[in-house]
Design an enzyme around this catalytic site. Structure first.
Site, short mmCIF file in Angstrom:
data_model
loop_
_atom_site.label_atom_id
_atom_site.label_comp_id
_atom_site.label_asym_id
_atom_site.label_seq_id
_atom_site.Cartn_x
_atom_site.Cartn_y
_atom_site.Cartn_z
N GLU A 253 0.89 -1.17 0.00
CA GLU A 253 0.00 0.00 0.00
C GLU A 253 0.91 1.21 0.00
O GLU A 253 1.52 1.54 1.02
CB GLU A 253 -0.92 -0.03 1.22
CG GLU A 253 -2.12 0.87 1.10
CD GLU A 253 -1.83 2.29 1.54
OE1 GLU A 253 -1.72 3.16 0.63
OE2 GLU A 253 -1.68 2.53 2.74
N CYS A 287 -1.59 8.99 2.29
CA CYS A 287 -1.54 8.52 0.91
C CYS A 287 -2.86 8.74 0.20
O CYS A 287 -2.92 8.74 -1.03
CB CYS A 287 -1.18 7.04 0.88
SG CYS A 287 -2.30 5.98 1.82
#
Length: 501
Positions: A253, A287
């Site tokens: 991720e 993110c």
């Protein structure tokens, strides 16, 4: 809040030593309060020998943990959720102290940690079995644990990332060794201590460290059977290369430069609220931040005016102050990097439309504050429109057609999130299908929706967290086939010929 922080700081030793810390004084690093720049404590890191010890212990624990029934593992996870809930305020304040985020945001993070343990604890014993009738053969599918797994975590959301990896990993019957982000390791190490009071010995462990030595040693170990990393694209690429040597599966991720696409018929009030939330929540150290706003030219002047006014009202300060919207970024290095992007934006011709006022006096004068910043007139070729800045900086550009908007979104190297705002549902869904990202949010920017797949494509990584399918990612498939007795099992004719008496 200040009293709670004082109690936590007073309880911390001058040097935090953990089970897998080494004795080498050169392996120490300082954890700093980003709001003041002052030291919180010193952490004694691990080394290659302690990594070896942690993995060996984890491997021994796996030999018994793997055979716990799904019902037994479910009870452990639910008990862990209850225990974490008891320590939620302590964890939130500790996270605020070492990470800098407002304590109310830290409380949300800890709440998600509790919820994710409850979620996987509630579903792991309810997954249906898979059985196939193939005529002469019956076939069943068994999902088995991988073994010792490794989780590499960043500094921005330790509770969220810890829960997202640990809960499904343990539910599937694996054991795990974690490596916390070096800028903010204390919350994660405390979470591990709490979990160790619930789970059998060595099922959950952590090794603190500075730099790439510890993560590389963990990933490269032959007993490690799966790796999950949340971090930068560069760190994910390095982890994948290391894991590939031993054919160890990975879930990555990674970064994002997420577009927030606004069409001319969008609900303006909703857009303004969600854009500010998406861009500046967690001080942009996310993110999933909506750091790249793309607006139809007809709505552009109005939205820019509203965003400019809103950004100027954002309050930057100590996360322990409950009136603070945006805390400091996590380190001096991160502060300097984000400020350099702001200067880069000015040089490239973007308009600095609004900036907040960071604290500059008193005990906060040494903090790592970055003013919330809004750039307008940003084009797709500018550095600030392409790079993941990972701070409270948002860019605004315009588009004329739906095709142009889609092309601009998909031109990014990243593919994690995108927001699409329009009152025309058909158009919103058409655009959604064309966007090359892992998650599209239509007329909302709520990111923490537990029970739905979370993850990206392209340089944002691969694999999905936070949903039922994650349990399958933390498992390996075994197919068992046996005669049904209903008809003969086919055999190779050659074998039939030569085996006759």
């Amino acid at each position: 809040m200040a009293e709670a922080a004082a109690r936590i700081l007073e309880a911390l030793p001058a040097v935090c030593e953990y089970r897998w810390s080494c004795k080498d004084a050169s392996k120490r690093f300082t954890v700093v309060n980003p709001a003041t720049g002052e030291p919180i404590t010193v952490v004694q890191a691990g080394n290659l020998d302690t990594v070896q010890g942690a993995i060996q212990a984890s491997h021994r624990a796996f030999e018994s943990w793997r055979w716990k029934t799904r019902q037994e593992r479910s009870l452990y996870l639910l008990q862990a959720a209850d225990e974490l809930q008891k320590h939620s305020h302590e964890l939130a304040v500790l996270l605020c102290l070492e990470n800098g985020k407002p304590v109310k945001d830290a409380s949300f993070d800890v709440g998600f940690l509790v919820q994710v343990f409850r979620y996987f604890g509630s579903i792991v014993d309810k997954l249906p079995s898979e059985f196939f009738d193939q005529g002469s053969i019956y076939s069943s599918v068994i999902y088995e644990p991988h073994g010792v797994c490794v989780g590499i975590l960043p500094f921005n959301w330790p509770p969220v990332h810890a829960g997202g990896k640990l809960a499904p990993c343990l539910a599937a019957g694996n054991t795990m060794v974690l490596k916390p982000g070096e800028q903010a390791p204390l919350t994660l190490m405390r979470i591990v201590e709490i979990l160790q009071s619930v789970f059998p010995a060595d099922v959950v462990q952590a090794v603190p460290g500075l730099g790439p030595e510890i993560p590389q040693a963990l990933i490269n170990h032959p007993l490690v059977k799966m790796v999950s990393l949340t971090g930068s694209t560069a760190s994910g690429s390095q982890a994948a290369q290391t894991a590939a040597v031993t054919l160890t599966p990975t879930v990555l991720e990674l970064g994002g430069k997420n577009a927030f696409v606004v069409f001319e018929d969008a609900d303006l009030e909703l857009v303004v609220r969600d854009a500010i939330d998406g861009a500046f929540f967690n001080k942009g150290e996310s993110c999933t931040a909506a750091s790249r706003i793309l607006v139809h030219k007809d709505l552009y002047p109005t939205l820019v005016s509203r965003l400019t006014a809103a950004v100027k009202k954002l309050r930057t300060g100590d996360g322990l102050d409950e009136t603070t919207h945006i805390g400091p970024v996590v380190s001096r290095e991160r502060q300097q990097e984000v400020l350099s992007y702001i200067e880069q934006g000015k040089r490239e011709g973007a308009t600095l439309a609004a900036q907040g006022d960071p604290p500059t006096a008193g005990r906060l004068s040494g903090g790592f504050f970055v003013p919330p910043t809004l750039f307008t007139d940003v084009t797709a070729d500018m550095t600030i429109a392409q790079r993941e800045i990972f701070g409270p900086v948002v860019t605004v550009g315009s588009f004329e057609t739906e095709e142009e908007a889609v092309k601009t979104v998909n031109s990014s190297q990243y593919g994690l999130f995108a927001g699409v705002y329009s009152s025309d549902f058909t158009r919103a869904m058409r655009v959604t299908r064309k966007l090359d990202v892992g998650v599209v949010l239509v007329n909302n920017y709520f990111r923490a929706l537990l029970g739905t797949p979370f993850g990206g494509v392209k340089d944002s990584g691969y694999g999905r967290e936070h949903w039922i399918g994650t349990l399958r990612e933390w498992s390996r498939v075994k197919n068992v086939r046996f005669p049904s007795g209903l008809s003969p099992i086919p055999a190779w004719g050659g074998a039939v010929d030569v085996c006759k008496l």
